[in-house]
Design a protein around this motif. Structure first.
Motif, PDB file in Angstrom:
ATOM      1  N   SER A 112       0.817  -1.210   0.000  1.00 42.39           N
ATOM      2  CA  SER A 112       0.000   0.000   0.000  1.00 42.39           C
ATOM      3  C   SER A 112       0.855   1.265   0.000  1.00 42.39           C
ATOM      4  O   SER A 112       1.903   1.319   0.652  1.00 42.39           O
ATOM      5  N   SER A 113       0.389   2.261  -0.738  1.00 40.30           N
ATOM      6  CA  SER A 113       0.967   3.611  -0.658  1.00 40.30           C
ATOM      7  C   SER A 113       0.141   4.383   0.375  1.00 40.30           C
ATOM      8  O   SER A 113      -1.068   4.525   0.225  1.00 40.30           O
ATOM      9  N   ILE A 114       0.806   4.868   1.416  1.00 38.89           N
ATOM     10  CA  ILE A 114       0.110   5.494   2.539  1.00 38.89           C
ATOM     11  C   ILE A 114       0.499   6.961   2.646  1.00 38.89           C
ATOM     12  O   ILE A 114       1.678   7.313   2.517  1.00 38.89           O
ATOM     13  N   VAL A 115      -0.490   7.809   2.892  1.00 38.97           N
ATOM     14  CA  VAL A 115      -0.247   9.223   3.191  1.00 38.97           C
ATOM     15  C   VAL A 115      -0.911   9.528   4.528  1.00 38.97           C
ATOM     16  O   VAL A 115      -2.079   9.216   4.744  1.00 38.97           O
ATOM     17  N   VAL A 116      -0.142  10.110   5.442  1.00 42.44           N
ATOM     18  CA  VAL A 116      -0.666  10.469   6.757  1.00 42.44           C
ATOM     19  C   VAL A 116      -0.691  11.989   6.883  1.00 42.44           C
ATOM     20  O   VAL A 116       0.181  12.683   6.366  1.00 42.44           O
ATOM     21  N   TYR A 117      -1.712  12.495   7.570  1.00 38.46           N
ATOM     22  CA  TYR A 117      -1.792  13.949   7.735  1.00 38.46           C
ATOM     23  C   TYR A 117      -2.381  14.312   9.089  1.00 38.46           C
ATOM     24  O   TYR A 117      -3.125  13.537   9.695  1.00 38.46           O
TER      25      TYR A 117
END
Length: 275
Positions: free
Chosen positions: A85-90
């Motif tokens: 998975s490609s994950i982006v956290v914010y």
């Protein structure tokens, strides 16, 4: 940058990433969930700093120790996350998002990034938001592999204090570093020998500073074998780690940080500038 993604880059890849909302207020544990329920990046899932990214507080180990790995893995499997998975956290200041970033790196996940500028930048650039709760996907299976080279415990910190090739780096504010202001812990100050690199000094207008500016900040660490980042509870330190690891591979985080160190009455502290 390999550890950060811009708003425009995220907009172009929304269908290909898992987006995690990690908003949190250290003074209000319900803040993040409340904000997510009100409005969040369309398609994102909420994860909680205290419930998902930290374990139960005990006498020692710090105020936000590592969670039980099985519990953390169950959480990300519930979100359909796999090792591919490609994950982006914010979040809002890139601090709790950085703790999530470090956690994924700790379990061996390769493709994880922090949204540069966080939620405020997303809103500023008219990114799509919603109050609709993102439906859970099919539960996944995640085979994790702990990266012990990213984690430091109190025994290793004690060794670092006397090892001239290892530097401790304090990531709280300079005032807290000097013991002039300490809102959370009974003993003001910092770990002996620690240098001060406030995590906020890495940002400009809420976003990561330029490569040249960051290299200048980290220049004094160039000749050291290992760098150990600490703060109060291992959260701010994760942002310093995320930025530092853009350029270097010898950064680690003392997750217990100052809250763990000061839980042992015999441990000494300093209030002088050691930079």
């Amino acid at each position: 940058m390999k550890n950060f993604i811009s708003v425009n880059q995220l907009k172009e890849n929304l269908k290909d990433v898992v987006i995690l909302d990690v908003r949190f207020d250290l003074h209000n544990s319900e803040y993040g969930q409340k904000k997510y329920n009100e409005e969040h990046i369309d398609g994102s899932f909420f994860i909680d700093l205290d419930r998902d990214l930290a374990g139960d507080k005990k006498e020692h180990g710090g105020s936000r120790p590592l969670p039980e790995m099985d519990r953390f893995i169950q959480k990300i499997e519930r979100l359909g996350i796999t090792k591919e998975s490609s994950i982006v956290v914010y979040d809002e200041e890139m601090v709790t998002a950085a703790r999530a970033f470090w956690m994924f790196k700790y379990i061996g996940h390769e493709d994880v990034k922090i949204l540069d500028g966080g939620y405020p930048e997303w809103i500023k650039e008219n990114g799509n938001v919603t109050s609709d709760i993102t439906p859970f996907p099919t539960i996944s299976t995640y085979d994790f592999e702990i990266q012990n080279n990213l984690y430091v415990d109190i025994d290793e910190v004690k060794e670092a204090i006397i090892d001239k090739e290892i530097s401790l780096v304090e990531c709280r504010s300079y005032e807290r570093y000097l013991g002039q202001n300490e809102p959370f812990y009974s003993k003001p100050g910092h770990l002996p020998t620690a240098l001060s690199i406030d995590s906020k000094s890495l940002l400009k207008d809420g976003k990561i500073k330029s490569v040249d500016e960051l290299n200048e900040i980290f220049r004094r660490l160039d000749s050291l074998k290992n760098i150990v980042f600490s703060c109060g509870s291992g959260v701010n330190a994760s942002l310093d780690y995320a930025v530092y690891s853009e350029f270097f591979s010898n950064g680690k985080v003392y997750i217990g940080s100052y809250s763990d160190w000061t839980s042992y009455p015999e441990n000494s502290i300093e209030t002088k500038d050691e930079n």
